[in-house]
Each structure stands twice: as C-alpha cells, then as structure tokens.
Design a protein around this motif. Structure first.
Motif, PDB file in Angstrom:
ATOM      1  N   TYR A 129       0.840  -1.039   0.092  1.00 46.06           N
ATOM      2  CA  TYR A 129      -0.113   0.026   0.154  1.00 46.06           C
ATOM      3  C   TYR A 129       0.995   1.102   0.129  1.00 46.06           C
ATOM      4  O   TYR A 129       1.923   1.389   0.654  1.00 46.06           O
ATOM      5  N   ARG A 130       0.714   2.181  -0.714  1.00 42.81           N
ATOM      6  CA  ARG A 130       1.158   3.560  -0.972  1.00 42.81           C
ATOM      7  C   ARG A 130       0.105   4.741  -0.555  1.00 42.81           C
ATOM      8  O   ARG A 130      -0.916   4.607  -1.280  1.00 42.81           O
ATOM      9  N   GLU A 131       0.336   5.588   0.246  1.00 40.04           N
ATOM     10  CA  GLU A 131      -0.580   6.488   0.735  1.00 40.04           C
ATOM     11  C   GLU A 131      -1.183   7.395  -0.181  1.00 40.04           C
ATOM     12  O   GLU A 131      -2.389   7.607  -0.361  1.00 40.04           O
ATOM     13  N   ASP A 132      -0.175   7.816  -1.372  1.00 50.95           N
ATOM     14  CA  ASP A 132      -0.694   8.711  -2.247  1.00 50.95           C
ATOM     15  C   ASP A 132      -0.387   8.257  -3.634  1.00 50.95           C
ATOM     16  O   ASP A 132       0.030   8.941  -4.471  1.00 50.95           O
ATOM     17  N   ALA A 133      -0.652   7.127  -3.806  1.00 50.55           N
ATOM     18  CA  ALA A 133      -0.440   6.251  -5.283  1.00 50.55           C
ATOM     19  C   ALA A 133      -1.370   6.997  -6.191  1.00 50.55           C
ATOM     20  O   ALA A 133      -0.970   7.149  -7.544  1.00 50.55           O
ATOM     21  N   CYS A 134      -2.459   7.433  -5.850  1.00 49.31           N
ATOM     22  CA  CYS A 134      -3.358   7.966  -6.813  1.00 49.31           C
ATOM     23  C   CYS A 134      -2.902   9.639  -7.407  1.00 49.31           C
ATOM     24  O   CYS A 134      -3.289   9.902  -8.360  1.00 49.31           O
ATOM     25  N   GLY A 135      -2.288  10.155  -6.433  1.00 55.53           N
ATOM     26  CA  GLY A 135      -1.784  11.523  -6.613  1.00 55.53           C
ATOM     27  C   GLY A 135      -3.135  12.263  -6.907  1.00 55.53           C
ATOM     28  O   GLY A 135      -4.257  12.422  -6.306  1.00 55.53           O
ATOM     29  N   SER A 136      -3.165  13.554  -8.002  1.00 57.21           N
ATOM     30  CA  SER A 136      -3.792  14.477  -8.085  1.00 57.21           C
ATOM     31  C   SER A 136      -5.294  13.942  -8.606  1.00 57.21           C
ATOM     32  O   SER A 136      -6.318  14.276  -8.593  1.00 57.21           O
ATOM     33  N   LYS A 137      -5.132  12.637  -9.217  1.00 59.20           N
ATOM     34  CA  LYS A 137      -6.546  12.144  -9.822  1.00 59.20           C
ATOM     35  C   LYS A 137      -7.503  11.745  -8.789  1.00 59.20           C
ATOM     36  O   LYS A 137      -8.631  11.692  -9.212  1.00 59.20           O
ATOM     37  N   CYS A 138      -7.184  11.806  -7.543  1.00 58.09           N
ATOM     38  CA  CYS A 138      -8.200  11.644  -6.452  1.00 58.09           C
ATOM     39  C   CYS A 138      -8.393  12.669  -5.786  1.00 58.09           C
ATOM     40  O   CYS A 138      -8.961  12.350  -4.644  1.00 58.09           O
ATOM     41  N   GLU A 139      -7.831  13.979  -6.142  1.00 59.57           N
ATOM     42  CA  GLU A 139      -8.294  14.973  -5.479  1.00 59.57           C
ATOM     43  C   GLU A 139      -9.062  15.854  -6.283  1.00 59.57           C
ATOM     44  O   GLU A 139      -9.174  15.781  -7.385  1.00 59.57           O
ATOM     45  N   LEU A 140      -9.915  16.550  -5.384  1.00 63.94           N
ATOM     46  CA  LEU A 140     -11.085  17.444  -6.058  1.00 63.94           C
ATOM     47  C   LEU A 140     -10.313  18.758  -6.942  1.00 63.94           C
ATOM     48  O   LEU A 140      -9.314  19.469  -6.382  1.00 63.94           O
ATOM     49  N   ASN A 141     -10.754  18.800  -8.125  1.00 67.99           N
ATOM     50  CA  ASN A 141     -10.083  19.792  -9.061  1.00 67.99           C
ATOM     51  C   ASN A 141     -11.136  19.809 -10.154  1.00 67.99           C
ATOM     52  O   ASN A 141     -11.184  19.583 -11.128  1.00 67.99           O
ATOM     53  N   VAL A 142     -12.226  20.911 -10.013  1.00 67.73           N
ATOM     54  CA  VAL A 142     -13.167  21.166 -10.898  1.00 67.73           C
ATOM     55  C   VAL A 142     -12.578  21.775 -11.913  1.00 67.73           C
ATOM     56  O   VAL A 142     -13.235  21.278 -13.039  1.00 67.73           O
ATOM     57  N   ASP A 143     -12.007  22.672 -12.032  1.00 68.75           N
ATOM     58  CA  ASP A 143     -11.618  23.194 -13.368  1.00 68.75           C
ATOM     59  C   ASP A 143     -11.059  22.122 -14.027  1.00 68.75           C
ATOM     60  O   ASP A 143     -11.154  22.156 -15.555  1.00 68.75           O
ATOM     61  N   ARG A 144      -9.862  21.556 -13.617  1.00 71.00           N
ATOM     62  CA  ARG A 144      -9.355  20.489 -14.653  1.00 71.00           C
ATOM     63  C   ARG A 144     -10.311  19.467 -15.016  1.00 71.00           C
ATOM     64  O   ARG A 144     -10.383  18.763 -16.214  1.00 71.00           O
ATOM     65  N   ALA A 145     -10.983  19.071 -14.063  1.00 73.08           N
ATOM     66  CA  ALA A 145     -12.207  18.250 -14.313  1.00 73.08           C
ATOM     67  C   ALA A 145     -12.970  18.466 -15.696  1.00 73.08           C
ATOM     68  O   ALA A 145     -13.263  17.892 -16.732  1.00 73.08           O
ATOM     69  N   ASN A 146     -13.591  19.798 -15.755  1.00 73.75           N
ATOM     70  CA  ASN A 146     -14.292  20.249 -16.817  1.00 73.75           C
ATOM     71  C   ASN A 146     -13.431  20.151 -17.987  1.00 73.75           C
ATOM     72  O   ASN A 146     -13.999  20.315 -19.096  1.00 73.75           O
TER      73      ASN A 146
END
Length: 538
Positions: free
Chosen positions: A347-364
């Motif tokens: 297990y790695r605590e931050d394996a997902c990186g930014s993809k599991c963080e809220l970022n509305v601008d990038r998502a749109n």
C-alpha cells in the motif's frame, strides 16, 4: 476474493429443530439454546467455495470450511494453523503442499490430496463457469480447461496438479509466483468431498465442508441456514457455540432493529443512521476494526460514453471524497488514495496523486477535451438495501454541481441480482464497486479485479478493462525473486491502472459490529468477518 455487499468497498433463515427461522426481512424469535444468530445478505450463488466470490456467502463458507493456511491476526503473515503442514518450493514454480493427516469432511470421508486436486480442476474448468476460476490461472495446464461459448475444453484436469499421495500435493505453475503460499488461505482453494460431484446443486444448498460447523439442512433462499457444531473437527479453533443461524436480510435497518430488540444476536455492518451512535448505544457490546477493503466507482469501459480515460479522470476529480466521509459517513470511512487497502503489503498512501483530489477546473477541461455529452444524465448504479443510496446521491450531487451533468440513481437491484448484471456488461454508467481482500497482498486488489485473465465469468473484472502492459507488470511481480521485489512490480502495475483509471478509489471502510446480551467473545477478524467459531452463547 470477495465483492462486498455492504459499505466497504460485502443466508437465510433456516428452520432448525426447535427454532423459528427469520425470513428475509428479519424478525422472528431469537435462536435456540446454545445457538446464536448472525446477519447476512443474500448470497449470489449456491454455497460452493469455487463459485463464491462475495462477502455474504463467504461468511457462511468460513464456518463450514477450514483453509490450507491461516494468517496472523496482527501481522498478516502466513501461519500453518489450517490443513496444510507446509508449502515449500525451491524455485517458486514447483510447489509441494504437505497436508496434516486425519482431517475429515462432515460426512466422515477423508480430506486428502485428491480432495483438493479434484476441486481445483472442477473450479478451473470453463464448462462450470465458476467465478473463482481465475485463481488457478497460473497453474500449468489451466489454459487446456478453457473453451469459449460453452464448448468442451481440451482437458478436464490441469497438468500442473498432482496428488502424489494422501497428504502431498504437487503444484507446477506456469511461471514463478513469489506469493503463492499467501494465496492459499482463500476459500477457492478449499477441498470438496466425493459426494459433491454426484450433485453439485444439492451440495450448494447443503455444503459438506471440513470446518468447525456443519450443515444439517438445506440453505433456504431468502431465509438462511443454521449450522451446528462439528464434534470431530480437527482444527485448533473448534466452535464454542452449539450452532450459528445465518439470517438473510434485505435491509440493514431491519437487521439493526432486530439486534436492538434481541431478535438477532450479531450484526456486522450497520445502517447509516447508526454509524455515529452504535458505540454509545451498545457499549461493551460494540466492536470496530479497520476493514481491509476498498469502495471504488467503477466505469463500464465497454460503453462508448465512458471509454475515454479523460472522462473517467474527470469524474474522479469532480468528487470530494473528504466531504463525503465527513458529512455522510461521520468519519467512519477514510478517503482512498490507492487501489489497495492500507492493511496490505504494498500500500502507498498517495498512489493516486492528483487524480483522486477535487479539481473542478481540470475535471471540466478533461470532459470538454473528450467531447462528453453533458445533455444526457449519468446513471449511477449500486445494489439496494445496503445504505449505498445516501453516499451515491452525494456523488451525484457533486457531479451535477461540479460538472453540470444531471444524474439518475439506479439502485433498485438486490446484491444477488446486481452482480450478475455487471458480469453481463449491464452497467450503463458509473457503478459502486467493492472489494475486500482474500489474502493480504496488493496483488489481490489488482489481479482479480482488473487483469485480462479475470474478465467475467472467470474473475471479477467488472469494468471489463484489459491492458497487456498492466498484465505484464503483474507477471513481472509474480516472477520476482522475493516478496519485496514482487511488491515493487505490483506497485508499477498499480501506476498503470491509475493512468487508465477503469475505476477510481473512493473510500476505505470501518467494520462495526454489535451484538445482543445472549452472546460474548464477538471478534472481527483480519478479513472483516465475524470469527464465528469464537462466539460464545451465554
């Protein structure tokens, strides 16, 4: 492994002698003297180890069968407190499993090497379409047991399996597999008695195992099954109660009401309105433990609308996991940042990186780049009766607010209906996906759920994701010279998975158990199940 019904990522009221069984909504009287009752949801399939890959049926099978190996409850390391005396190899390809003598099935017949070899061949045979077939994919000769569209395979026995004598099994793998002994505690590796092959359907209703409890009557769909103590049990952990009554419920709330009223003795997994209050209400009749699981949002990669990884990444970045764990789960869940559980090696605590963080601008931005049609609502799928509607509604609201996409909840199917629809490519939008470990390795969270070999019906790859690069990274881990090197390669495979994102991690769970004053010594094991043999009846 196991797909879990209740929040995480996972039968039947039987009429026993002198006992009124509860029917599929709970209620009824408490259990007979020396027998306690335990909540489960409806299992997906009849109770055969090789075709049970979900939590509800697995809880029953853990009472009926004892595995080859066990695990230390604190360190997760392999221990030989099961049927196996040893599992050894000089090259990690050819393995020798030595069995302890004198074990018997509940019908009195011997548990021997042939009991395992025949069971594994039957599970692996594509004609039988068993969901745990995948777990034998690395055995030499497995491919000869596979045929498409119901055709007869070239063979009915894997060349890599041999019963040398009553207590010796030889296993020849296709390639080195460093963690092979770790896998053998999973229920798919259970033995089967000769009587199974005469009538598998009858066996599924009334299984004959080698565990601390035995079945004296059939499992009744929608009600449950009562098991009784097996007096000739050879294991180190015999049943402390005279029996356990597994009672099937379709709703968590009904079960919780019953355990509060004394009509149910033990309940694992609680309705949402009890998460924050159960500890105070039940006092010393409450237990909790971090669940070795993951809840994810799976994507139907076979649907053109979700086939673009940019769409899947956009959805992932539009979800505020922390807000949901606080507002909905009252901090009884933790935002997930890896496809593996924090309790497993790798297990790695931050394996997902930014993809599991809220970022509305990038998502749109990603949705626009992918040309996603926002005029059509998104259908969000989940199984009914397990309190998933609350948090799936929260996700739907976040998608509407952050992406300008309306949503429709599709949560009307019970667990036993929901899983087969996933296998049939029936998901028309993102869907609740859950996994709880079968054995303590990151590999178990990746291979059975995302590898090409685990595409249904052979495994639990519900998104129908297939990437040769990901498969190769898993293979490199299997070929490693040590557990440490294997884990490094499994982490590389996980990085590929985060690049493609066939699903996105959401939460890690917390097991919460409550019980009546009729019982004591209730424990939650390493896998998030009740230690059924340890429970005592007051």
């Amino acid at each position: 492994m196991r797909i879990k019904r209740a929040l995480a990522i996972v039968s039947v009221g039987f009429v026993a002698v002198g006992m009124l069984a509860a029917c599929g909504g709970g209620g009824g009287s408490s259990s007979a003297e020396g027998v306690y009752s335990l909540y489960i949801g409806e299992p997906e399939n009849p109770l055969v180890p090789g075709n049970t890959t979900e939590s509800e049926g697995n809880q029953v099978l853990k009472a009926l069968f004892t595995p080859l190996v066990t695990y230390n409850d604190e360190t997760s390391e392999v221990e030989y407190n099961g049927v196996a005396e040893s599992v050894e190899s000089d090259d990690q390809v050819a393995w020798t499993i030595k069995l302890k003598p004198d074990w018997t099935f509940h019908d009195g017949t011997p548990v021997n090497a042939k009991s395992y070899v025949d069971a594994w061949n039957y599970t692996a045979n594509s004609t039988n379409a068993y969901q745990a077939s995948y777990f034998f994919e690395n055995v030499a000769g497995y491919d000869d047991l596979q045929a498409a569209d119901g055709a007869a395979p070239a063979a009915t026995a894997m060349s890599g399996l041999t019963a040398v004598d009553d207590t010796t099994i030889r296993v020849q793998l296709k390639e080195p597999f460093a963690i092979y002994p770790v896998t053998l505690g999973y229920s798919a590796f259970s033995p089967l008695p000769e009587s199974f092959y005469a009538d598998p359907d009858a066996f599924g209703r009334k299984p004959i195992g080698n565990g601390p409890f035995k079945a004296d009557q059939d499992f009744v769909q929608g009600q449950g099954i009562t098991l009784t103590k097996y007096d000739d049990y050879k294991g180190d952990d015999p049943a402390q109660a005279q029996g356990v009554q597994f009672k099937v419920y379709t709703e968590l709330n009904t079960g919780y009401t019953d355990v509060q009223a004394g009509g149910l003795d033990v309940m694992l997994d609680l309705p949402s309105d009890a998460w924050a209050t159960a500890r105070d209400q039940f006092g010393d009749r409450y237990a909790e433990r971090a669940r070795p699981d993951i809840t994810a949002l799976g994507f139907p990669t076979y649907d053109p609308r979700y086939s673009d990884p940019r769409v899947r990444e956009a959805f992932s970045m539009a979800i505020d996991r922390q807000a949901i764990t606080e507002a909905i789960f009252t901090n009884t869940r933790t935002p997930a940042t890896s496809f593996g559980s924090p309790v497993v090696d790798g297990y790695r605590e931050d394996a997902c990186g930014s993809k599991c963080e809220l970022n509305v601008d990038r998502a749109n931005q990603l949705l626009d780049e992918a040309g996603f049609d926002r005029s059509q609502p998104v259908e969000l799928w989940f199984n009914a009766g397990a309190a998933h509607d609350t948090w799936m509604t929260a996700i739907g609201n976040q998608l509407r607010t952050n992406l300008g996409v309306e949503y429709v909840l599709r949560g009307d199917l019970q667990f036993a209906q929901y899983l087969p629809l996933q296998d049939q490519k029936g998901m028309t939008g993102p869907f609740r996906s859950g996994w709880i470990m079968d054995y303590p390795s990151l590999y178990n969270f990746l291979a059975p759920t995302y590898s090409t070999a685990a595409l249904p019906p052979a495994g639990s790859n519900k998104p129908f994701y297939s990437n040769p690069e990901f498969d190769a990274a898993l293979s490199d881990g299997n070929n490693a010279d040590s557990l440490e090197d294997a884990t490094t390669q499994y982490q590389r495979a996980e990085d590929i998975l985060f690049r493609d994102l066939p699903a996105t991690p959401l939460f890690y769970g917390l097991n919460q158990a409550v019980w009546s004053d009729r019982v004591d010594n209730v424990k939650i094991d390493l896998f998030g199940d009740i230690e059924v043999a340890d429970v005592t009846v007051n």
